[in-house]
Structures are given as structure tokens and as C-alpha cells.
Design a protein around this motif. Structure first.
Motif, mmCIF file in Angstrom:
data_model
loop_
_atom_site.group_PDB
_atom_site.id
_atom_site.type_symbol
_atom_site.label_atom_id
_atom_site.label_comp_id
_atom_site.label_asym_id
_atom_site.label_seq_id
_atom_site.Cartn_x
_atom_site.Cartn_y
_atom_site.Cartn_z
ATOM 1 N N LEU A 55 0.812 -1.216 0.000
ATOM 2 C CA LEU A 55 0.000 0.000 0.000
ATOM 3 C C LEU A 55 0.847 1.268 0.000
ATOM 4 O O LEU A 55 0.602 2.191 -0.773
ATOM 5 C CB LEU A 55 -0.930 0.009 1.218
ATOM 6 C CG LEU A 55 -1.797 -1.240 1.419
ATOM 7 C CD1 LEU A 55 -2.641 -1.097 2.674
ATOM 8 C CD2 LEU A 55 -2.665 -1.498 0.206
ATOM 9 N N THR A 56 1.824 1.294 0.891
ATOM 10 C CA THR A 56 2.714 2.449 1.018
ATOM 11 C C THR A 56 4.094 2.068 0.515
ATOM 12 O O THR A 56 4.663 1.058 0.953
ATOM 13 C CB THR A 56 2.796 2.912 2.483
ATOM 14 O OG1 THR A 56 1.479 3.232 2.946
ATOM 15 C CG2 THR A 56 3.685 4.138 2.599
ATOM 16 N N TRP A 57 4.638 2.887 -0.368
ATOM 17 C CA TRP A 57 5.909 2.582 -1.018
ATOM 18 C C TRP A 57 6.969 3.601 -0.640
ATOM 19 O O TRP A 57 6.677 4.796 -0.500
ATOM 20 C CB TRP A 57 5.733 2.562 -2.533
ATOM 21 C CG TRP A 57 4.853 1.441 -2.993
ATOM 22 C CD1 TRP A 57 3.482 1.391 -2.936
ATOM 23 C CD2 TRP A 57 5.283 0.195 -3.552
ATOM 24 N NE1 TRP A 57 3.036 0.201 -3.431
ATOM 25 C CE2 TRP A 57 4.112 -0.552 -3.819
ATOM 26 C CE3 TRP A 57 6.528 -0.340 -3.865
ATOM 27 C CZ2 TRP A 57 4.164 -1.828 -4.380
ATOM 28 C CZ3 TRP A 57 6.571 -1.607 -4.430
ATOM 29 C CH2 TRP A 57 5.406 -2.338 -4.681
ATOM 30 N N SER A 58 8.208 3.109 -0.467
ATOM 31 C CA SER A 58 9.333 3.968 -0.100
ATOM 32 C C SER A 58 10.391 3.923 -1.186
ATOM 33 O O SER A 58 10.704 2.838 -1.714
ATOM 34 C CB SER A 58 9.949 3.505 1.231
ATOM 35 O OG SER A 58 8.990 3.542 2.267
ATOM 36 N N LEU A 59 10.953 5.078 -1.493
ATOM 37 C CA LEU A 59 12.039 5.166 -2.460
ATOM 38 C C LEU A 59 13.342 4.798 -1.769
ATOM 39 O O LEU A 59 13.767 5.471 -0.830
ATOM 40 C CB LEU A 59 12.127 6.584 -3.028
ATOM 41 C CG LEU A 59 13.279 6.853 -4.000
ATOM 42 C CD1 LEU A 59 13.153 6.002 -5.257
ATOM 43 C CD2 LEU A 59 13.326 8.347 -4.369
ATOM 44 N N THR A 60 13.968 3.724 -2.221
ATOM 45 C CA THR A 60 15.238 3.292 -1.644
ATOM 46 C C THR A 60 16.402 4.027 -2.270
ATOM 47 O O THR A 60 17.324 4.455 -1.575
ATOM 48 C CB THR A 60 15.419 1.777 -1.827
ATOM 49 O OG1 THR A 60 14.309 1.103 -1.235
ATOM 50 C CG2 THR A 60 16.706 1.299 -1.180
#
Length: 326
Positions: A55-60
Motif C-alpha cells: 500500500l505504502t511505497w518507499s524510495l530506496t
């Protein structure tokens, strides 16, 4: 009879930009999406994103060390994510395929462990982990400017991405790209795929092998239409095929098929379904099939999931589909 299975739209617009032809893996309790294609006249993205819940995405990282992020081959193995091959620069001058092998434990720091693997530079190769080794099967050496002579049907494997062993230079299945490889029931499986340009070529055959050397044709023509640019996973004791594209006639697919033996395939029909698309990303994660991104004309960045009960069997699915059609 319980409620029939159905797809759920989890996110209409994820944090990452709409795209297709990405790398995707499940690693370290997260689903990952990386690279891909925006258009054919610019360098593609090399960003890496992950999510712990879909649902929630993080930029690595906005820019990984690799360049060939269009149609790469990606797997998770030995505590790392692996990106191999791929295409760079679309239709631009200097566009190229790769035989580099990259690895990362955290998605931020990437190491090129092999600058020139013994298999030829290629894109659209199938990849899978089987018997604790990375396997790379087939693919195409050129993309927009290639032809059928650039297709391959060789099979390679490696324990560490550095040293590679050739299982067979020419498998009995026809040379192809944009196909699928799965590890299922202690065998390697290859199905579908073909070529995009200069002439469309599509297959719906299914092959299996105990060792990557000796192959058995399970069916020459599966129940699903021949296609390229589809996705495939293993879930609930079956192999699954989702979406894709064909040019006979020109169309995207929004169908979902499953098989417990590679011979008999059955279509899962649901009330809700994602839009017809190709080169989407699919994972099995948190006891669900997840599907995201792809080219639905236009590119999309939605996220969908499908859950089947733990005691589901293929027969149950046939019964629920029949019930829905009444």
C-alpha cells in the motif's frame, strides 16, 4: 460455499511513476520494483522502490548503479536481489543489451559482481531460482532493431552470479524472449513468449525439465492464447499466468489462468479485474498475488491483490467460477 475469490484494488496511484517492463522481487519482507520503461526515446528509470504491505511505497534509491533497467531479469537469492541483462536507451542511437550481473542486499547499494557473464548480452530473458541456484533461460540479444536470429534458447545457472554453467546451448523449445520460467514441483518450467519486432511471434507451449538439460513438452498449445510480455507466479499449488500482449490481433490481455500440472489450464473469472495490460509486475507476498504497473495504454501505477483461502484447491476454484456464472 464461501465467497468467490475476487481482485481488490489496493492503490489507484502508487508513489512511483507509471511504468512497465520493471524488475520485481520479494526480498527481506518487502516487495520491490525497480527500473522499467517510460518511453523509447529517453534513458529509462533506474530507481528502486519497496513496500512492506503493498500500500505504502518507499524510495530506496533514485538511481541504482545499473543502467539496463528495461526488461531485465531479476530474482531474489542468497539474501540478495539480483538484476541481470536488460535493455538501455530504447530506440536511441547506442541502445544496448547487457550481460552484467548486479546484486544488492538492501536495494540502495548495488555491486556489479560480473561485468560480462558468459551468456550473451540480452533482454527479456526468463529467470528463476531453482535448487538454490540462479537460472537464466533464453531472451533476445536485440530489441527494436533485432529479428528472430537474435533470439536464444540457451539455459545457464549460477550459485553466486559470478561463475556460470551452461546447462544446454539449445533447449528443444524454440528460441524466444518475453516468456516465463518457474520452479514448480521440483522441475523447471518454461512457457509462452516469442518476439516483438520485426514480426510478432507468440507461443502458448509449456515445457518442463528436472535439470535444465532434458526437457519435456507438456503441451504444444495451452488453453490460453499465445502471448508475450505476461507475468507468471506459483501460488496455492498451481502455476499462474496473468495478462500480456499479442499482435494477432493487436491487444492486451486481462485474463488469469492457473494449472496444477502444466497441461490442463483453467481461467479464473472474477467480477473485479485490473485493466488489460502487458509488462506488469507480479509478486506472491503476504499470502496473496499482487499485481502492479504495466502498460494499459497508458502506463499505470495501480496495485491490486488476490487472496485465495489456504485450503483452496483448483477444484474449489472451478466450482466458485461456475457458481458466479449462474
Amino acid at each position: 460455499m464461501g465467497q468467490a475469490p475476487d481482485w481488490q484494488l489496493e492503490v489507484e496511484h502508487a508513489e512511483w511513476a507509471p511504468r512497465d517492463s520493471c524488475g520485481e522481487v520479494v526480498h527481506d519482507g518487502r516487495i520491490w520494483i525497480m527500473g522499467g520503461w517510460f518511453d523509447s526515446y529517453s534513458a529509462g528509470p533506474t530507481d528502486v522502490w519497496s513496500s512492506a504491505d503493498g500500500l505504502t511505497w518507499s524510495l530506496t534509491t533514485p538511481s541504482a548503479g545499473w543502467r539496463h533497467g528495461d526488461l531485465p531479469t531479476t530474482v531474489a537469492h542468497d539474501g540478495k536481489m539480483w538484476l541481470m541483462g536488460g535493455w538501455h536507451l530504447g530506440r536511441l542511437e547506442g541502445a544496448s543489451a547487457s550481460n552484467e550481473v548486479w546484486a544488492s542486499a538492501d536495494g540502495a547499494a548495488w555491486e556489479c559482481v560480473n561485468e560480462a557473464a558468459p551468456w550473451s548480452p540480452r533482454l527479456g530473458a526468463a529467470g528463476v531460482v531453482f535448487r538454490d541456484r540462479i537460472w537464466l533461460l533464453g531472451g533476445g540479444e536485440r530489441y527494436f532493431d533485432g529479428d528472430s536470429s537474435d533470439l536464444r534458447n540457451d539455459v545457464w545457472h549460477s550459485a553466486d552470479g559470478v561463475e556460470w554453467e551452461l546447462a544446454t546451448e539449445e533447449a528443444p523449445w524454440a528460441p524466444r524472449a518475453f516468456h516465463a520460467a518457474l520452479a514448480f514441483n521440483d522441475r523447471l518450467w518454461v512457457f509462452g513468449g516469442g518476439d516483438y519486432l520485426p514480426e510478432y511471434l507468440g507461443y502458448s507451449d509449456v515445457w518442463s525439465s528436472p535439470d535444465g538439460v532434458e526437457w519435456t513438452l507438456e503441451t504444444e498449445r495451452a488453453a490460453w492464447d499465445s502471448r508475450i510480455w505476461f507475468s507468471a507466479v506459483v501460488y496455492r499449488g498451481c502455476m499462474w499466468l496473468l495478462g500480456g500482449w499479442a499482435n494477432d490481433p493487436y491487444r492486451n490481455f486481462d485474463d488469469v489462468w492457473y494449472s496444477a500440472d502444466g497441461v490442463q489450464w483453467h481461467e479464473l473469472k472474477t467480477k473485479a479485474i485490473w485493466s488489460p495490460r502487458h509488462e506488469h509486475s507480479v509478486w506472491v507476498f503476504d499470502d496473496r498475488i499482487w499485481l502492479a504497473a504495466g502498460n494499459a495504454w497508458p502506463l499505470v501505477n495501480d496495485v491490486w491483490s488476490l487472496h485465495l483461502p489456504e485450503d483452496w484447491t483448483p477444484e474449489d476454484l472451478q466450482d466458485s467460477a461456475a457458481e458466479r456464472m449462474i
